[in-house]
Write a protein that holds these residues in place. Sequence first.
Motif, short mmCIF file in Angstrom:
data_model
loop_
_atom_site.label_atom_id
_atom_site.label_comp_id
_atom_site.label_asym_id
_atom_site.label_seq_id
_atom_site.Cartn_x
_atom_site.Cartn_y
_atom_site.Cartn_z
N PRO A 180 137.77 -8.08 97.18
CA PRO A 180 138.93 -7.30 96.74
C PRO A 180 138.78 -6.89 95.28
CG PRO A 180 139.63 -9.25 97.96
CD PRO A 180 138.15 -9.40 97.71
N GLU A 181 139.25 -5.70 94.97
CA GLU A 181 139.23 -5.21 93.60
C GLU A 181 140.43 -5.81 92.86
OE1 GLU A 181 138.23 -0.87 92.38
OE2 GLU A 181 140.42 -1.00 92.38
N ARG A 182 140.19 -6.37 91.70
CA ARG A 182 141.25 -7.01 90.92
C ARG A 182 141.33 -6.37 89.53
NH1 ARG A 182 138.83 -11.58 93.68
NH2 ARG A 182 140.32 -12.40 95.21
N VAL A 183 142.56 -6.05 89.12
CA VAL A 183 142.79 -5.33 87.87
C VAL A 183 143.84 -6.05 87.04
CG1 VAL A 183 143.44 -3.12 86.83
CG2 VAL A 183 142.30 -3.15 89.08
N GLY A 184 143.53 -6.30 85.79
CA GLY A 184 144.50 -6.79 84.83
C GLY A 184 144.76 -5.70 83.80
N GLU A 185 146.02 -5.49 83.46
CA GLU A 185 146.37 -4.42 82.53
C GLU A 185 147.41 -4.92 81.53
OE1 GLU A 185 147.94 0.24 82.48
OE2 GLU A 185 147.86 -0.87 84.38
N ILE A 186 147.22 -4.54 80.28
CA ILE A 186 148.18 -4.83 79.24
C ILE A 186 148.38 -3.57 78.41
CG2 ILE A 186 146.39 -5.76 77.69
CD1 ILE A 186 148.56 -7.66 76.56
N CYS A 187 149.63 -3.28 78.06
CA CYS A 187 149.90 -2.09 77.27
C CYS A 187 150.99 -2.38 76.24
CB CYS A 187 150.31 -0.92 78.16
SG CYS A 187 151.85 -1.16 79.09
#
Length: 381
Positions: A333-340
């Motif tokens: 599975p593709e896993r994405v962490g994002e912070i903005c």
Amino acid sequence: MFFGARLAPNTDIYFNPEVVSCVPFSGLVGLGGFTNGEATKTNGAQAKFYSARAFLRQTFNQEGDKVVLENDANQITQTVNSNRVVLTAGQFSTLDIFDDSKYAKDPCIQFMSWGNMTYLAYDYAADARGYSWGLAGEWYLDNWVLRASRMITPKTPNGLNLNWQIFNAYGDQFEVERQHTIGDLPGKVSVLAYRNKMILVRFQDATNYLIANNAQGTQAINNVRNNYQYKTGIGINGEQALTKTLGIYGRAFTSDGHTETMSFAEADNSISVGMSLNGAGWTRPFDTIGISMMQNGLSSFRRNYLQAGGISYFIGDTPSPHAGPGQTINYRPERVGEICYNALLVKNVLLGVNFQHINNPAYNSARGPVNIASFRVHAEF
């Protein structure tokens, strides 16, 4: 630009001309959940002018409390009843009506990833820029909202030209939303389902073609797309304010996975969770910080096509030494962490910085991880 006019007390008309110049990373291939929600609108440095929205909105007020809708883009200040029916007809985005979120919706001023615009596995009807034509209805009943729409589809998957035969090819969606308060703090839960009808490829047919014709490394989906197919999916979205400055949200969605992507991302199931914090605690009440985590997955049918050597619109790989025998990808599975972080510079001008960390890009553990850092300036006049 956002133009609007009130034709009658409850009748509005809106028009949004748009111009975009964009060269997306990697030619917009190599990810399930792409890093920029605006990157699909054009592919080239030359500016493209087009109509984004041109629609009529009619409100039918029923009994209920008075609610003031404040002046905003595509909303002229209006007093409506809490019980009302709203019809929208013309050109707009399906996401203008469905899957609203206070914390993760607009890639211009919030999170940027596709998986935070909406459910990544929600294959909503749209042209290549994300817009379509159709009819949508909303029925507001105090804390409940029922929504339904029919939108036209592109002539070919992920294409720009639309198919106007709305009874032969269409995207239908239905959503139920329940708003609530917990300790005077607002929240809501919604369930959304869709059904598309269009000439689409079944992955099993494409996989059979690959094997029979030794066509590994090609977009074999283009060779077996000749029948109308139905594609369905369902998801749940929830959000809750924990304090006056902190809110959390979560989305989960699954599509049937038998057929190719019609208009959105290469994903058959997706889940995302996150939080948004207002800057009032550090005397920056117009600033926000957001943190999210996402996981995107593929159905066994799409996975088998890719592992047999098939290439799709956005994903697909040549053989890797890390893959198993006869496989071109080692699926994960593709896993994405994002912070903005978005900071108010001056009135109506935001400066945003964004960082995304992606494991198993394009669902292949032999790839990545990938780190994407970006900044943006957003101004409204």
